[in-house]
Design an enzyme around this catalytic site. Structure first.
Site, PDB file in Angstrom:
ATOM      1  CG  ASN A 191     -51.117 -20.244 -18.802  1.00  0.00           C
ATOM      2  OD1 ASN A 191     -50.300 -19.643 -18.095  1.00  0.00           O
ATOM      3  ND2 ASN A 191     -51.996 -19.416 -19.048  1.00  0.00           N
ATOM      4  CG  ASN A 208     -54.883 -11.925 -19.850  1.00  0.00           C
ATOM      5  OD1 ASN A 208     -54.647 -13.234 -19.775  1.00  0.00           O
ATOM      6  ND2 ASN A 208     -53.952 -10.926 -19.773  1.00  0.00           N
ATOM      7  CB  THR A 209     -56.200 -16.620 -19.258  1.00  0.00           C
ATOM      8  OG1 THR A 209     -55.486 -15.866 -18.090  1.00  0.00           O
ATOM      9  CG2 THR A 209     -55.412 -17.104 -20.274  1.00  0.00           C
ATOM     10  CB  CYS A 252     -80.704 -40.391 -33.121  1.00  0.00           C
ATOM     11  SG  CYS A 252     -81.162 -38.620 -32.936  1.00  0.00           S
ATOM     12  CB  CYS A 295     -85.448 -38.029 -39.614  1.00  0.00           C
ATOM     13  SG  CYS A 295     -85.681 -38.667 -38.190  1.00  0.00           S
ATOM     14  CB  CYS A 319     -51.603 -12.091 -15.959  1.00  0.00           C
ATOM     15  SG  CYS A 319     -50.801 -13.843 -15.327  1.00  0.00           S
TER      16      CYS A 319
END
Lengths: 448, 389
Positions: B75, B202-203, B348, B345, B137
């Protein structure tokens, strides 16, 4: 105003819109978001079982990974490089007994990846968004190949032969190309004229000419094709049907399922395709299911599928049998047609209950009668070999060696007509592809 | 049912789940909705001196996995863009209506003693139980000498914390930025300044994606983008490490920690508490799913504590700290081998190809006569990397 559906009867009002809706996509295609979400479930297995289960060996984990990264064109090329008719196979393959049957997620969460729907998303998206053909031809070899039949085997063979630099002429008996894709598959699996879209896409490789209305033994012959081409590929499928061997088999209302499907597929307005009220389908393969479900969706009141053996022996896949049941098709097992009833038009059919005794299927004295104004026979097809003089045939199928070559030098074959044929579109595509490589080797060797 | 009541740096809370200072705590309506949903407290969206800032459109970029789930948000929104008095009035109102819930006032200012002190006094007067100093910030405010511009300089962290501690008699939380080289420097500075607790992280400074049509980083504001603050489950591993660093450091181990960073569910919460956190702050998960997620956080944590026999959060708080050590304290003689349970199993082959291509060629692959694919560990080759989990 659109004409009323011809099958509307009192108490059973059908609208044209309803019938059209009945013939919309059986499996709703995925949008991009759904395709990415589904592809994200794929474990991207190493040396994946699904690749081995696919007759054309499509690198399924790779194309699904490409969808996941939104490299949709790349996904389509991965598919089409192994199977040029990947779009049709995505629609009609019995994936539940091929790639999806062996998906490791069956054991993990009992919900395999929707490989067919993902493949369709990639191929459809590619063909609708790209004008250029994804493959290019190698240098012209100066060789000319004749192909008999513009069905899946013939078209696949033609495309691969064209890539390898050969000139190809396809001789097709019908007015349109595509074979069973155009005339034989269920309408709700091939909506929006897909067969022709795919043929147009495939022919864009160049070097392929298709001649229509070319009937073997009538206006062309195998001998003529051999004399005028460097090699010949026979991809004629199984063009004849079996009879029940009963009296009154020619009564009005009785026809072959394949003919009925062809009429339905070629109709421009399905609401005008005539269907009986009491329809009997005889047979137990996927064609029988196809015709029974389509009869129901056209508006038939009662559709009964009769089969002389049990459900275990039905060759239709479990998915298809369930599809019939969910479409309100009654399935009567251990019942063999005994007597057709009617004067000029069929009115009913009498059936013998059957049993297995000492390993043999036998009729009993127990009989019952079902009202019928339409009987559709789906008891198998066979090779029309009348124009295949010199080609060795065993048990009704063309014999080929490991190089797809018949008993005639330079004459190759593939698809449903050969002894290894499996009655699968995807197998026919693989046969055509492999035969093209075999013919290429034959033609190159010939030169040395 | 286990008791989730807790004391966070001297503040009683009905549960450890607070909403972090962010859009969800921007105003009266949101905060009341949060309390109705069951959140124990909120840290009000950061307040600054008037005039209020002006925010841009758009403000968020997202990082998704292929199933369209969001794993992280970035943001570029700034602090509260409403007049200070409006915010303070609303804080007073909520304080009156919800006496059993916690409201912390988050604040930031330029690096001037007067500014920090005046603002802190005003916010404390509105009735908050604590003050959080937004020194983290990483966008927009730092270019004005605030936020991470302060948080990245330990001396300033200490100074600002002391200024505020000098003028208020309620707990002070110093919120730390992860955009530094060593979180301990900031944590120690906050401690020296007298902080009652640190809140982190914080971010994280980030560019979340590039729009390949517009050729600009997301979110795009009129053709251009900027770096923003990254949050959500993707940053949880970074936050866990920084919390653990503070909790296991001898100088900072007694500092109370209000943990922030990708807490989406009760399990995340329990992990942070196990690494020493006394309280938790959540934002992204609420922004993705709404305030109702606190229900499962409360119930899930409580049910798990019941299963384990923990009566209160203090019973298991910090239990993973002694087991979090420096690399050179690990046992060099410990050995483990990959184990493939043949019964479960699903064949895969991913273990085989991963080991074959990228590790030690220690998983062999064969196919039985019946077509079953068998994967077996070659113990002599296996280094016990535990990649096969």
């Amino acid at each position: 105003m659109a004409p009323e559906p011809c099958n509307t009867v009192n108490g059973r009002p059908l609208t044209t819109a309803k019938i059209n809706n009945n013939f919309d996509n059986l499996h709703k295609p995925l949008n991009l978001q759904q395709a990415i979400a589904e592809s994200d479930r794929c474990l991207y297995c190493y040396d994946a079982p699904c690749i081995q289960a696919c007759p054309t060996s499509i690198d399924i984990p790779t194309f699904i990974h490409q969808i996941r990264t939104e490299n949709i064109n790349g996904a389509a090329k991965t598919i089409l490089s192994q199977n040029i008719m990947g779009g049709t196979c995505a629609r009609v393959c019995p994936t539940e007994v091929l790639c999806e049957e062996v998906c490791v997620l069956n054991s993990a969460v009992e919900q395999p990846i929707e490989i067919g729907l993902l493949q369709r998303h990639a191929v459809d998206s590619f063909i609708s968004h790209n004008d250029t053909h994804p493959f290019t031809r190698q240098k012209d070899t100066g060789k000319h190949i004749a192909i008999i039949g513009a069905g899946p085997a013939g078209l696949s063979c033609a495309h691969r032969a064209a890539i390898l630099g050969h000139q190809v002429t396809i001789y097709e008996a019908k007015a349109k190309s595509g074979g069973l894709n155009e005339y034989g598959l269920a309408a709700y699996k091939m909506v929006d004229d897909w067969a022709q879209t795919e043929v147009d896409f495939l022919l864009a490789i160049g070097g392929i000419t298709i001649k229509h209305d070319q009937i073997m033994g009538d206006n062309i012959s195998l001998q003529y094709l051999q004399q005028n081409h460097d090699a010949v590929f026979i991809g004629i499928g199984l063009g004849q049907t079996y009879n029940l061997g009963l009296e009154k088999e020619n009564l009005t209302g009785i026809s072959d399922a394949v003919d009925f499907i062809e009429t339905l597929r070629q109709s421009t307005d399905k609401a005008q395709v005539k269907i009986g009220n009491d329809v009997i389908v005889i047979g137990a393969g996927n064609t029988a299911i196809d015709v029974a479900v389509q009869a129901k969706r056209l508006g038939a009141e009662n559709v009964t599928l009769v089969y002389r053996r049990g459900e275990e022996q039905m060759s239709a896949t479990e998915y298809e049998v369930n599809l019939a049941r969910s479409n309100d098709v009654h399935i009567k097992l251990w019942s063999a047609p005994a007597t057709i009833i009617g004067d000029t038009e069929v009115t009913a059919i009498e059936l013998n209950k059957t049993i297995i005794k000492d390993g043999k299927l036998l009729p009993t004295d127990d009989t019952y009668t079902i009202k019928a104004d339409m009987i559709l026979k789906a008891i198998g097809q066979k090779l029309n070999n009348s124009a295949l003089k010199g080609v060795s045939i065993e048990r009704g199928k063309i014999i080929i060696n490991k190089n797809y070559e018949t008993s005639l030098k330079g004459v190759f074959a593939g698809g449903d007509a050969i002894n290894t044929g499996e009655d699968l579109t995807v197998q026919a595509v693989e046969d055509g592809k492999q035969a093209a490589h075999a013919m290429d080797a034959y033609l190159t060797q010939e030169e040395k | 049912m286990a008791n989730l009541k807790c004391n966070i740096a001297g503040i009683e809370s009905i549960n450890p789940f607070w909403l972090a200072s962010a859009p969800p705590t921007d105003k009266y309506t949101n905060v009341v909705r949060a309390f109705e949903a069951g959140w124990g407290g909120v840290v009000w969206k950061t307040l600054g001196e008037d005039p209020p800032v002006i925010n841009v459109a758009s403000r968020y970029g997202v990082h998704k996995n292929n199933n369209r789930s969001i794993v992280g948000i970035n943001n570029i929104e700034l602090i509260s863009d409403r007049p200070l008095q409006t915010n303070l009035d609303e804080i007073r109102q909520v304080r009156k209506e919800w006496p059993d819930r916690v409201i912390i006032g988050s604040m930031m200012a330029v690096i001037e003693e007067r500014a920090w002190k005046e603002l802190a006094i005003k916010i404390a007067d509105a009735g908050v139980q604590g003050i959080e100093l937004n020194l983290g910030c990483p966008h927009g405010m730092c270019e004005r000498g605030m936020g991470s511009a302060i948080g990245q300089v330990p001396e300033m962290v200490e100074k600002v914390t002391r200024w505020v501690k000098d003028v208020v008699d309620i707990p002070v939380f110093t919120k730390l930025t992860p955009n530094i080289t060593n979180i301990l420097w900031s944590a120690e500075a906050a401690m020296k300044g007298g902080a009652d607790a640190v809140a982190l992280i914080n971010t994280v400074n980030s560019i979340v994606s590039v729009d390949l049509d517009k050729m600009a980083p997301n979110p795009i504001v009129d053709g251009k983008g900027t770096h923003g603050g990254y949050c959500g489950t993707a940053v949880k591993p970074i936050a866990l490490n920084m919390v653990a660093e503070i909790a296991r450091n001898s100088d900072t181990k007694d500092l109370k920690i209000s943990a922030i960073g990708g807490i989406e569910n009760w399990r995340d919460a329990a992990e942070f508490i196990a690494l020493g956190a006394v309280g938790l702050q959540v934002c992204t998960a609420a922004m993705l799913y709404g305030f109702r997620i606190v229900d499962d956080m409360i119930q899930g944590l409580s049910n798990w504590m019941d299963d384990k026999g923990y009566q209160s959060i203090e019973d298991f708080r910090g239990m993973a700290v002694p087991n979090t050590v420096d690399w050179n304290e690990l046992n060099m003689n410990f050995d483990t081998k990959a184990v493939i349970d043949q019964d479960s199993c699903i064949e895969c082959g991913r273990c085989h190809i991963a080991c074959e291509d990228t590790s030690h060629q220690a998983i062999e692959f064969s196919v039985n006569d019946d077509g079953k694919r068998i994967f077996r560990v070659i113990n002599d080759e296996c280094v016990g990397c535990d990649y096969v989990q």
